[in-house]
Every structure is written in C-alpha cells, then in structure tokens.
Design an enzyme around this catalytic site. Sequence first.
Site, short mmCIF file in Angstrom:
data_model
loop_
_atom_site.label_atom_id
_atom_site.label_comp_id
_atom_site.label_asym_id
_atom_site.label_seq_id
_atom_site.Cartn_x
_atom_site.Cartn_y
_atom_site.Cartn_z
N TYR A 275 -3.18 5.74 -5.85
CA TYR A 275 -4.47 6.06 -6.47
C TYR A 275 -4.61 7.52 -6.91
O TYR A 275 -5.14 7.78 -8.00
CB TYR A 275 -5.62 5.63 -5.55
CG TYR A 275 -5.88 4.15 -5.66
CD1 TYR A 275 -6.72 3.64 -6.64
CD2 TYR A 275 -5.24 3.24 -4.82
CE1 TYR A 275 -6.93 2.28 -6.77
CE2 TYR A 275 -5.43 1.88 -4.94
CZ TYR A 275 -6.28 1.40 -5.92
OH TYR A 275 -6.48 0.05 -6.06
N GLU B 121 -8.61 -3.39 -0.47
CA GLU B 121 -7.21 -3.83 -0.50
C GLU B 121 -6.56 -3.74 0.88
O GLU B 121 -5.71 -4.58 1.22
CB GLU B 121 -6.44 -3.03 -1.54
CG GLU B 121 -6.83 -3.44 -2.97
CD GLU B 121 -6.41 -2.44 -4.03
OE1 GLU B 121 -5.54 -1.59 -3.74
OE2 GLU B 121 -6.95 -2.50 -5.15
#
EC number: 1.14.12.17
Length: 402
Positions: A95, A135
């Site tokens: 990310y 997630e």
Amino acid sequence: MLSEKTIEIVKSTVPLLQEKGVEITTRFYEILFSEHPELLNIFNHTNQKKGRQQQALANAVYAAATYIDNLEVIIPVVKQIGHKHRSLGIKAEHYPIVGTCLLRAIKEVAGAPDEVLNAWGEAYGVIADAFISIEAEMYEEAAHKEGGWKDFRNFVVVKKVKESDVITSFYLKPEDGGKVSSFIPGQYVTVQINIEGETYTHNRQYSLSDAPGKEYYRISVKKEKGVDTPDGKVSNYLHDHVKEGDMLPVSAPAGDFVLNMDSTLPVVLISGGVGITPMMSMLNTLIEQDSKRNVCFVHAALNSNTHAMKEHVEALDNEYEQVKAYTCYSAPTEKDLEMKNFDKEGLIEAEWLQTIIPTTEAEFYFCGPVAFMKHINATLTDLGVKQEHIHYEFFGPAASLQ
C-alpha cells in the site's frame, strides 16, 4: 480522523477526477510497473492493456473522493476489491508503494499543488488502513477455516473434461492430499500460471463451477479467441498445454457474488457464455442441499457447439420439479434448428423473460460479457425487480452497468 480542511480539499478534486481520472490511473500504473516490475507478477497484464484496470481504479478513486467524509458508503466496494486482493496475495506492504506512485501521477497529470497532494496523502492513508484491516481479516479467515490455507497451494489436475467447443473443465485436488476448504456458491479462486518464455507469472480468477463439499475444486475455462486482439494467453495455455497430472498453484476461494442461502425466494440464474460457471455452482448446490426453492435457469449461447453443461442442466430439469431450464441461441446451427433443442433464437428480451420467470419477487443472479450484463440489468430494472434482489458478477475489473 481527517480534518475538515483535508476533507474539503479532497472533495474539491472530484471534478478533476471525473475529467482526468483514467489519465491519472494510466500514468499511475506506468510509474508503478517501471519502478516495481515485480508487481507484474500479481496484476493481470491483459486488463492493463485493455484499459479495464485503469478505468476500475479511476472509478474507485473517484468514489473515495466523493465519500471521503462518509467512507462507510464505500465499504461494500472495499470488501469486493479486498476479496480480489486477498486472492492475488496483495499485502499491507504494497500500500505505501501504491500511495507514492498515485500521488506522483496526480501531480504529473493534474499539476496538483502541495496542499492538494498533502490532503490526498492523508486521505490515502485512511483508505489504505481500511483495505489493510479488511484484508487482514480475510487472510485470517481463509487460513484458519477447515481445509484452508494462506496465499497459494499446489493443486493437481486430476481430470480435464471438454464441456463444449470453447469451454473445458479442470478438476483440481490438493497436491498435499489434504482437505479443501468449503466455499459459498458463486465464489472464485485465483490460478497462478508460469508460461515458458514469459518473464512474469500470470494470475487469473476463475469461478468455481461445482457445489462445495467435494474433495476437489472445479473450474471451467473458456478458450478466449481474440477479435482484433491477441488470443487469451492464459486460457489458451490451459486448454492446449495443461494436462491431467500437472500442478497449478491455487488461492483459497474468495468473492462476494454469492448465493443467498438464507432467502426463501425463488431463484433466477441468468448466464451468457462462460458466465454459466458460477451459476452451475449455485444450481448444483440448491439441488444437493435439497432446497425446495423454485429455480429458473436461463442460459444464452451462440449455439449448441459452444453451450457447456447442457446435458447436465437438462437432466436436472427433467428430474426435479422445482427446476426449469431455458436456452437462448443467438446463432443456432442447422442441426439446432432441425432438432429444436433451444427455446428462443436471438437475445434474451424482457417480453420473453417475463413469460418464463416465476415472479419478479425472486433473487436474480446473472453473469456474462459486460454488454450482456448491461442488457440483463436494464431488462430486470424495466420489469420492476427490486435492486436488492439483483446480483451480478464481473469477470475482471468491476465496471458500471448503467
């Protein structure tokens, strides 16, 4: 918690994202893959070339900016993307890389000042945290359920069955001899393919096409022939080169396009082409669980040559009173016309659909090519089907059906 000032700045970029969103995401992927080529082992190269991934990301960024003051609105989208990320093996450490490249793309394409970039940097951090949290739960659940695992697990192709001229099924069992985790009808797995001579690994998602509770998973793959584009690299490789006894790395089942097993409403399953695969899982599950719900199974294909699993569905129609199956061929062969082995020639139309569905008070599930799905969505809406009863799945990055 974002400040009011940050929220105001991010929301002020909505018109910009509407105008230049795809340009920004296209540049983003260029930066990402030039600086981190290892990520090409994760992303679908074909979706990149066709621009589908860029459009999907642009839509997601636009939605995030629009609802930055109420991110709960986009949590369903975050979960949908999260399922895909978990199945591909995207991790928390990816990310920050994505954030850096996205901000660079916004600056390069839009000439955004530092104030805007700083606000977007803060906003991205909050959005990324939401993805990472959701997630992480998905990874945990997939790994710890009975027969579950994390990332990829080697499966052996124990059987390969030609279902039609264009669709072949692969029956997969774990190489380690262990159990496979259950799944909800409609879910998919990611299959990892290493093709000789190719620099990068290819990942593809395929719907599970049989009911859960077996010792195997079944995927049914269409051999994609390109029209003005190259043939599908992975689907052709699976058809032409993967044989019984070969090994394929597979991720645990994922996806939020699933059969609502708690509902008592009738079920209408509508598919076009290879979109039949998740519908087969749903249909077989309803039969195996002895559901008394009425099931209307509607499939559209070119003709009997491309129609997969026709005999199986017809057998269920004949054996079970609650199952009614209908076939629509857009290009029937002479033999099809002679045998009259289909119900309608041409497209699925509202007037015809209305004569075969038991009621509009049903759960509708559909899958197929994007143009087909847009048509079915509009048809169901015109028939007055409630939005909460309309469920669909894209093969590939999500797009708009409007």
